[in-house]
Write a protein that holds these residues in place. Structure first.
Motif, PDB file in Angstrom:
ATOM      1  N   LEU A 131       0.873  -1.224   0.008  1.00  0.00           N
ATOM      2  CA  LEU A 131      -0.044  -0.054   0.070  1.00  0.00           C
ATOM      3  C   LEU A 131       0.876   1.333  -0.218  1.00  0.00           C
ATOM      4  CD1 LEU A 131      -2.664   1.551   0.447  1.00  0.00           C
ATOM      5  CD2 LEU A 131      -2.452   0.962   2.791  1.00  0.00           C
ATOM      6  N   LEU A 133       0.900   5.385   0.461  1.00  0.00           N
ATOM      7  CA  LEU A 133      -0.099   6.503   0.766  1.00  0.00           C
ATOM      8  C   LEU A 133       0.578   7.651  -0.095  1.00  0.00           C
ATOM      9  CD1 LEU A 133       0.012   5.692   4.498  1.00  0.00           C
ATOM     10  CD2 LEU A 133      -1.711   4.840   2.690  1.00  0.00           C
ATOM     11  N   THR A 155      -1.418  -0.964  -3.909  1.00  0.00           N
ATOM     12  CA  THR A 155      -2.774  -0.106  -4.075  1.00  0.00           C
ATOM     13  C   THR A 155      -2.125   1.428  -3.823  1.00  0.00           C
ATOM     14  OG1 THR A 155      -4.079  -1.737  -3.270  1.00  0.00           O
ATOM     15  CG2 THR A 155      -4.810   0.424  -2.855  1.00  0.00           C
ATOM     16  N   ALA A 157      -3.511   4.883  -2.150  1.00  0.00           N
ATOM     17  CA  ALA A 157      -4.633   5.602  -1.465  1.00  0.00           C
ATOM     18  C   ALA A 157      -4.246   7.237  -1.531  1.00  0.00           C
ATOM     19  CB  ALA A 157      -4.735   4.999  -0.176  1.00  0.00           C
ATOM     20  N   ASN A 158      -5.071   7.899  -1.785  1.00  0.00           N
ATOM     21  CA  ASN A 158      -4.627   9.229  -1.802  1.00  0.00           C
ATOM     22  C   ASN A 158      -6.070   9.935  -1.047  1.00  0.00           C
ATOM     23  OD1 ASN A 158      -2.913  11.366  -2.236  1.00  0.00           O
ATOM     24  ND2 ASN A 158      -3.983  12.167  -3.979  1.00  0.00           N
ATOM     25  N   LEU A 161      -9.011  11.775  -4.630  1.00  0.00           N
ATOM     26  CA  LEU A 161      -9.110  10.385  -5.293  1.00  0.00           C
ATOM     27  C   LEU A 161      -8.450  10.382  -6.686  1.00  0.00           C
ATOM     28  CD1 LEU A 161     -10.015   7.425  -5.777  1.00  0.00           C
ATOM     29  CD2 LEU A 161     -12.293   8.383  -5.981  1.00  0.00           C
ATOM     30  N   SER A 179      -6.216   2.164  -7.367  1.00  0.00           N
ATOM     31  CA  SER A 179      -6.359   3.360  -6.699  1.00  0.00           C
ATOM     32  C   SER A 179      -7.615   3.470  -5.907  1.00  0.00           C
ATOM     33  CB  SER A 179      -6.396   4.477  -7.700  1.00  0.00           C
ATOM     34  OG  SER A 179      -7.335   3.989  -8.706  1.00  0.00           O
ATOM     35  N   CYS A 180      -7.536   4.222  -4.738  1.00  0.00           N
ATOM     36  CA  CYS A 180      -8.791   4.329  -3.950  1.00  0.00           C
ATOM     37  C   CYS A 180      -8.454   5.589  -2.996  1.00  0.00           C
ATOM     38  CB  CYS A 180      -8.839   3.160  -3.032  1.00  0.00           C
ATOM     39  SG  CYS A 180      -7.730   2.944  -1.934  1.00  0.00           S
ATOM     40  N   TYR A 182      -8.619   7.123   0.992  1.00  0.00           N
ATOM     41  CA  TYR A 182      -8.377   6.482   2.305  1.00  0.00           C
ATOM     42  C   TYR A 182      -9.877   5.635   2.870  1.00  0.00           C
ATOM     43  CZ  TYR A 182      -3.937   8.724   2.218  1.00  0.00           C
ATOM     44  OH  TYR A 182      -2.609   9.139   1.945  1.00  0.00           O
ATOM     45  N   LEU A 185     -10.384   2.163   1.544  1.00  0.00           N
ATOM     46  CA  LEU A 185      -9.339   0.920   1.697  1.00  0.00           C
ATOM     47  C   LEU A 185     -10.252  -0.204   2.043  1.00  0.00           C
ATOM     48  CD1 LEU A 185      -6.358   2.959   3.129  1.00  0.00           C
ATOM     49  CD2 LEU A 185      -6.205   1.306   1.076  1.00  0.00           C
ATOM     50  N   VAL A 208      -5.044   7.365   7.174  1.00  0.00           N
ATOM     51  CA  VAL A 208      -5.115   5.919   6.824  1.00  0.00           C
ATOM     52  C   VAL A 208      -5.715   5.039   8.008  1.00  0.00           C
ATOM     53  CG1 VAL A 208      -2.523   5.438   7.621  1.00  0.00           C
ATOM     54  CG2 VAL A 208      -3.845   3.869   6.166  1.00  0.00           C
TER      55      VAL A 208
END
Ligand code: ATR
Length: 280
Positions: A131, A133, A155, A157-158, A161, A179-180, A182, A185, A208
């Motif tokens: 993951l 970030l 993955t 995560a931001n 998005l 992509s996603c 937070y 997740l 997160v």
């Protein structure tokens, strides 16, 4: 060859701000190890004056430059020749100023991260769930190297998005990136969680959820703090992560790769990391 004419062996890191940079100490330590006589400075360039600043340093016979925030993408645009890994990242942190006036660019950030993780901390990436970030320039610089080590999945995560989605699209030819945001997740656990956000600059951590941590999760902050723990390292320690590592080793490893590009000499990074840690 006329041995009386000594060509200056000048190197520097350029950025804004840059006065805090450890790169001069690191490169001078490598130079002592390799018995190479060189100078390495930290030079602040005006935010709107990157290209002019580089031209000026070329005229002063600098041979190589490291590039840091906020100029890595501009450096990529400026180069006459670029390595494949610089093109994958669309960012350059190492410039070679050639005697014919042209500039070659490379990116050693990704290899700096993966060497610190794999060689110094024995972390496994192959077939592991990773993951990342953040979806800014720092993450773009390291994704190709992470994908090259064949994680089970990667993955990103931001907070925003759309930026994570764009990043996944931009890297689709290099590897699969999910992509996603937070809060998207879910309950999936990750083996390796890498903080590539700039939240630490204001002592914040990205939002997160704790649920991403499994019993053996390794947490890695691409930022470092020479005088204590980063906020993300503290977050991970407090939640019982099996390892919680800051980015000092990455900084030294990316510098070692730049040093190798310029001088063709491998260096002992462990010695330099230990000495920087010892000076807390
Ligand atoms: P850098 O070159 O350091 O990557 P950047 O390109 O401006 O800088 O990207 C900063 C990254 O840190 C972004 O992913 C940003 O999230 P947004 O895209 O949503 O702006 C992330 N970031 C910065 N501060 C943050 C915070 N307090 N919490 C979560 N993410 C943060």
């Amino acid at each position: 060859m006329n041995k009386e004419v000594s060509t200056p062996n000048r190197y520097a890191v350029v950025g804004n701000p840059v006065s805090h940079s450890l790169s001069p100490r690191i490169h001078q330590a490598f130079a002592r190890q390799a018995r190479i006589d060189l100078s390495y400075e930290a030079i602040e360039l005006p935010e709107a004056g990157f290209a002019k600043g580089i031209e000026n340093l070329q005229s002063q016979e600098f041979k190589g430059l490291n590039v840091t925030v906020p100029f890595k993408q501009q450096a990529w645009l400026l180069c006459d020749r670029k390595s494949p890994r610089a093109n994958d990242a669309r960012a350059v942190n190492t410039l070679i100023l050639l005697s014919d006036g042209t500039i070659a660019g490379d990116n050693t950030d990704g290899v700096g991260l993966t060497r610190d993780l794999v060689n110094n901390h024995r972390a496994l990436i192959k077939r592991r769930k990773v993951l990342v970030l953040g979806a800014g320039g720092a993450v773009r610089g390291v994704l190709p190297s992470l994908l090259a080590l064949s994680p089970e999945n990667l993955t990103v995560a931001n907070r925003t998005l759309e930026k994570a989605e764009q990043l996944a699209k931009d890297f689709q030819n290099i590897g699969e990136v999910t992509s996603c945001a937070y809060d998207g997740l879910g309950r999936e656990k990750f083996d390796l969680i890498i903080n590539g956000t700039s939240a630490g600059l204001t002592h914040e951590i990205p939002p997160v959820p704790d649920t991403v941590l499994g019993v053996n999760s390794i947490c890695y902050d691409m930022m470092y703090n020479i005088t204590g723990n980063t906020a993300f390292v503290d977050w991970a320690i407090n939640r019982g992560a099996s390892s919680s590592i800051d980015g000092l080793g990455m900084l030294v490893e990316q510098a070692a790769e730049s040093f190798f590009i310029w001088h063709g000499v491998p260096v002992d990074t462990a010695e330099v990391i230990a000495s920087l840690r010892g000076q807390k």
